[in-house]
Design a protein around this motif. Structure first.
Motif, mmCIF file in Angstrom:
data_model
loop_
_atom_site.group_PDB
_atom_site.id
_atom_site.type_symbol
_atom_site.label_atom_id
_atom_site.label_comp_id
_atom_site.label_asym_id
_atom_site.label_seq_id
_atom_site.Cartn_x
_atom_site.Cartn_y
_atom_site.Cartn_z
ATOM 1 N N LYS A 36 61.226 -1.759 0.961
ATOM 2 C CA LYS A 36 60.407 -1.686 1.881
ATOM 3 C C LYS A 36 61.325 -1.622 3.184
ATOM 4 N N ALA A 37 61.603 -0.393 3.905
ATOM 5 C CA ALA A 37 62.266 -0.594 5.266
ATOM 6 C C ALA A 37 61.635 -0.359 6.396
ATOM 7 N N MET A 38 61.433 -1.679 7.127
ATOM 8 C CA MET A 38 60.427 -1.633 8.296
ATOM 9 C C MET A 38 61.396 -1.247 9.525
ATOM 10 N N ILE A 39 60.628 -0.793 10.497
ATOM 11 C CA ILE A 39 61.369 -0.571 11.660
ATOM 12 C C ILE A 39 60.381 -1.000 12.762
ATOM 13 N N LEU A 40 60.728 -2.187 13.291
ATOM 14 C CA LEU A 40 59.866 -3.010 14.144
ATOM 15 C C LEU A 40 60.462 -2.901 15.493
ATOM 16 N N GLY A 41 59.687 -1.884 16.482
ATOM 17 C CA GLY A 41 60.248 -1.924 17.841
ATOM 18 C C GLY A 41 59.094 -0.780 18.365
ATOM 19 N N PRO A 42 59.360 -0.695 19.784
ATOM 20 C CA PRO A 42 58.549 0.334 20.548
ATOM 21 C C PRO A 42 59.068 1.736 20.061
ATOM 22 N N LEU A 43 58.033 2.551 20.112
ATOM 23 C CA LEU A 43 58.069 3.944 19.698
ATOM 24 C C LEU A 43 58.057 4.865 20.894
ATOM 25 N N GLU A 44 57.829 4.440 22.003
ATOM 26 C CA GLU A 44 57.251 5.257 23.142
ATOM 27 C C GLU A 44 58.373 5.658 24.169
ATOM 28 N N GLU A 45 59.591 5.074 23.811
ATOM 29 C CA GLU A 45 60.928 5.231 24.960
ATOM 30 C C GLU A 45 61.335 6.586 24.890
ATOM 31 N N ASP A 46 61.518 7.163 23.721
ATOM 32 C CA ASP A 46 62.264 8.435 23.521
ATOM 33 C C ASP A 46 61.253 9.198 22.128
ATOM 34 N N PRO A 47 60.250 9.780 22.677
ATOM 35 C CA PRO A 47 59.487 10.255 21.676
ATOM 36 C C PRO A 47 60.180 11.436 20.885
ATOM 37 N N GLY A 48 61.014 12.096 21.484
ATOM 38 C CA GLY A 48 61.748 13.184 20.895
ATOM 39 C C GLY A 48 62.601 12.542 19.686
ATOM 40 N N TYR A 49 63.238 11.452 19.990
ATOM 41 C CA TYR A 49 63.891 10.752 18.831
ATOM 42 C C TYR A 49 63.370 10.344 17.861
#
Length: 391
Positions: A232-245
């Protein structure tokens, strides 16, 4: 700097934008400056560039100055310029703490700025021969940095690597001291490890933005899954700063068939997750002193990080670490999914190695990066300078 502060200070309240920027005298000054510094530049571009810089300079030098026992800037640039002015005008001590090196960050921004483009250089020469408007901006911020370094009584940074940049830019080595950021060691060290039968879990903790190079982490997870199918590879952090990325990252996940492996959890409370994470990965292309390494480390979680900022010091120890505590993880080259996967694999598949790294980084955080101790250091610095006489 001292002469400019003296001249403006004696006329504060009597001079303003009309005289300093809009008068015939100021226009003649800009003409002289352009002819002396950049005679080949477009005068129109030079005029507006210098006007923007002088407007901000005068605003900084004419703003009200609060009366303080100590002035403390957290960067050079305009903050450092204001601290230098405070030192000159009030005679009170000034301090500087640099996290990243401000002039380096501005240099990157200026060199990438399309609005400063004056036309393609068609020369095949390796060395740039003519100065252009970028040099005006670069020289300006370098001069602000030097003024701040000269004026400040003490200059702090987060790790030793930054001191070399400070020395190159004119800082007096006798003023330089490393004081790192600290974290709540007591709080993070109380995280309880989840020892239940669960899949091996890694995490990238941070904003999903290009500077964090989340794509390298995703590719490393794809390589790692070949040996650890239930990863399991988690990505824990905000997603709204660069929606395109974020969407580009999700596309890579789909392309590699990692939908069941890579999980975008969004913004979380870190202490709720650290007990279930075996190792974290930091694949950033630029950092100063990433607190996430320390927060995870206080919880006994080792890190695999790119060799940026102070990551090597945090994970492998400073040269003056006595006795040596051992590695708290591993350091890898930039943009290297293969190396990142290799080091994560070693931590996940070799439990004794993972536990030794976790214990080492926890001891290092307790010894060097506990916020209680960092607060004590700064309290002593403030007390020392508050007690100094006016100069």
């Amino acid at each position: 700097m001292a002469e400019v502060v003296r001249l403006l200070g004696s006329r504060r309240g009597k001079v303003g934008r009309r005289l300093l920027l809009n008068s015939e005298e100021s226009f003649r000054m800009v003409v002289r400056m352009c002819r002396a510094a950049l005679p080949d530049a477009s005068f129109l571009e030079y005029f507006w560039g210098s006007r923007a810089l002088m407007s901000e300079l005068f605003a900084t030098l004419l703003a009200p100055m609060p009366r303080c026992k100590v002035y403390h800037a957290v960067s050079t640039g305009y903050a450092g310029l204001f601290a230098a002015r405070a030192r000159l005008e009030t005679g009170r001590p000034a301090l500087l703490t640099e996290h990243g090196i401000y002039t380096n960050e501005r240099r990157i921004e200026i060199l990438m700025a399309e609005w400063l483009f004056e036309g393609a250089d068609t020369s095949l020469a390796l060395d740039k021969k003519k100065r252009d408007l970028r040099d005006l901006w670069l020289d300006t911020f370098a001069s602000y940095s030097k003024a701040c370094y000269d004026a400040c009584d003490r200059i702090f940074t987060l790790y030793g690597g930054n001191q070399e940049f400070q020395r190159r830019q004119g800082a007096d080595p006798a003023k330089l001291t490393v004081v790192p950021n600290g974290i709540d060691y007591a709080g993070y060290s109380k995280v309880v490890r989840d020892t239940s039968d669960r899949p091996p879990t890694i995490a990238l903790i941070g904003r999903v933005v290009p500077i964090k190079d989340v794509k390298t982490y995703i590719r490393a997870a794809g390589i790692l899954r070949e040996d650890i199918p239930d990863l399991k590879a988690m990505i824990l952090g905000p997603l709204e700063e660069d929606p395109g990325y974020v969407e580009e990252c999700r596309t890579i996940v789909r392309h590699l068939g990692l939908e069941d492996t890579v999980i975008f959890a969004g913004r979380v409370r870190l202490t709720d997750w650290l007990g279930r994470i075996d190792a974290i990965a930091l694949t950033s292309v630029s950092e100063a002193q990433p607190l996430v390494i320390l927060e995870a480390g206080a919880s006994g979680v080792p890190t695999v990080a790119t060799d940026v900022g102070s990551c090597s010091e945090l994970l492998l120890g400073r040269p003056d670490e006595v006795p040596p505590l051992g590695p708290g993880g591993a350091v890898t080259p930039l943009a290297s999914p293969l190396e990142t996967a290799r080091e994560l694999r070693a931590l996940l598949l070799d439990r004794p190695w993972r536990e030794r790294c976790g214990e080492a980084i926890a001891r290092r955080v307790a010894r060097c990066y506990d916020k209680v101790e960092i607060d004590r250091i700064y309290r002593a610095i403030y007390d020392e300078h508050i007690a100094m006489p006016d100069r």
